[in-house]
Design a protein around this motif. Sequence first.
Motif, PDB file in Angstrom:
ATOM      1  N   PRO A   1       0.809  -1.208   0.000  1.00 32.59           N
ATOM      2  CA  PRO A   1       0.000   0.000   0.000  1.00 32.59           C
ATOM      3  C   PRO A   1       0.861   1.285   0.000  1.00 32.59           C
ATOM      4  N   VAL A   2       1.940   1.280   0.753  1.00 34.59           N
ATOM      5  CA  VAL A   2       2.798   2.467   0.804  1.00 34.59           C
ATOM      6  C   VAL A   2       3.455   2.695  -0.551  1.00 34.59           C
ATOM      7  N   ALA A   3       3.972   1.633  -1.154  1.00 32.51           N
ATOM      8  CA  ALA A   3       4.622   1.755  -2.470  1.00 32.51           C
ATOM      9  C   ALA A   3       3.634   2.225  -3.521  1.00 32.51           C
ATOM     10  N   ALA A   4       2.416   1.711  -3.468  1.00 31.74           N
ATOM     11  CA  ALA A   4       1.398   2.128  -4.436  1.00 31.74           C
ATOM     12  C   ALA A   4       1.061   3.607  -4.267  1.00 31.74           C
ATOM     13  N   ARG A   5       0.933   4.060  -3.000  1.00 35.72           N
ATOM     14  CA  ARG A   5       0.638   5.472  -2.756  1.00 35.72           C
ATOM     15  C   ARG A   5       1.779   6.360  -3.250  1.00 35.72           C
ATOM     16  N   LEU A   6       3.022   5.991  -2.925  1.00 34.87           N
ATOM     17  CA  LEU A   6       4.173   6.776  -3.379  1.00 34.87           C
ATOM     18  C   LEU A   6       4.256   6.797  -4.905  1.00 34.87           C
ATOM     19  N   SER A   7       3.959   5.675  -5.533  1.00 32.96           N
ATOM     20  CA  SER A   7       3.981   5.612  -7.007  1.00 32.96           C
ATOM     21  C   SER A   7       2.947   6.552  -7.603  1.00 32.96           C
ATOM     22  N   ASN A   8       1.765   6.602  -7.028  1.00 37.11           N
ATOM     23  CA  ASN A   8       0.721   7.502  -7.534  1.00 37.11           C
ATOM     24  C   ASN A   8       1.107   8.963  -7.334  1.00 37.11           C
ATOM     25  N   ILE A   9       1.686   9.257  -6.191  1.00 35.01           N
ATOM     26  CA  ILE A   9       2.133  10.629  -5.936  1.00 35.01           C
ATOM     27  C   ILE A   9       3.230  11.005  -6.939  1.00 35.01           C
ATOM     28  N   ALA A  10       4.198  10.115  -7.135  1.00 33.06           N
ATOM     29  CA  ALA A  10       5.285  10.374  -8.089  1.00 33.06           C
ATOM     30  C   ALA A  10       4.741  10.556  -9.497  1.00 33.06           C
ATOM     31  N   ALA A  11       3.770   9.742  -9.878  1.00 35.72           N
ATOM     32  CA  ALA A  11       3.173   9.868 -11.218  1.00 35.72           C
ATOM     33  C   ALA A  11       2.508  11.226 -11.384  1.00 35.72           C
ATOM     34  N   GLY A  12       1.816  11.671 -10.352  1.00 35.34           N
ATOM     35  CA  GLY A  12       1.179  12.988 -10.416  1.00 35.34           C
ATOM     36  C   GLY A  12       2.190  14.114 -10.540  1.00 35.34           C
ATOM     37  N   ILE A  13       3.310  13.972  -9.866  1.00 35.00           N
ATOM     38  CA  ILE A  13       4.369  14.982  -9.941  1.00 35.00           C
ATOM     39  C   ILE A  13       4.940  15.046 -11.349  1.00 35.00           C
ATOM     40  N   VAL A  14       5.242  13.884 -11.907  1.00 34.54           N
ATOM     41  CA  VAL A  14       5.860  13.818 -13.225  1.00 34.54           C
ATOM     42  C   VAL A  14       4.920  14.357 -14.298  1.00 34.54           C
TER      43      VAL A  14
END
Length: 180
Positions: A1-14
């Motif tokens: 769950p943490v990795a998925a949340r960080l991945s979504n946040i990173a995707a939004g940033i990019v």
Amino acid sequence: PVAARLSNIAAGIVVGKAGTAVAREADLLDALAPDRGALRKVRGRADAADQVERWRRRGWRIGFTTGCFDLLQPAHAQLLDRARGWCDRLVVGLHADAAVRQLRGDGHPIQDQGARAATLAGLGAVDLVTVFEEDSPVELIRQLRPDLLVRGADGGLPGFAGLELVQEWGGAVRDAGAEG
């Protein structure tokens, strides 16, 4: 769950950046802890270069100055205010602790680079602070490609590291110490 949340946040940033981009540590920290205040201005070299490029794409004139800023003095604040008046965004290249020891001798720095960077970041005139390890800021200047290089009050322009480099790409150089 943490990795998925960080991945979504990173995707939004990019997605929010122009062109091919990466989500850097500072981007994630800003997204996860937006209340970091002035410390958001303290960036690693790669993050600093990315931020400067974003400002440049907005058409903003980038200024750059450097120093030890061991104990912030009124003259330092005046220099930074003057420099910020000549550009749209001011970047400060801060000498790392080892460089300060080499320049100033034993007993220096009085404050470590983290404290010095945080103090500078708290000033309204300063838009970004990045620490450099080398004896000279030339490589940092080459990476950031500022439009304006500002020399402090501790000497004149001859021999100022990066002077020829900035002039080579059409940038300006000003001596804040010589200005009234």
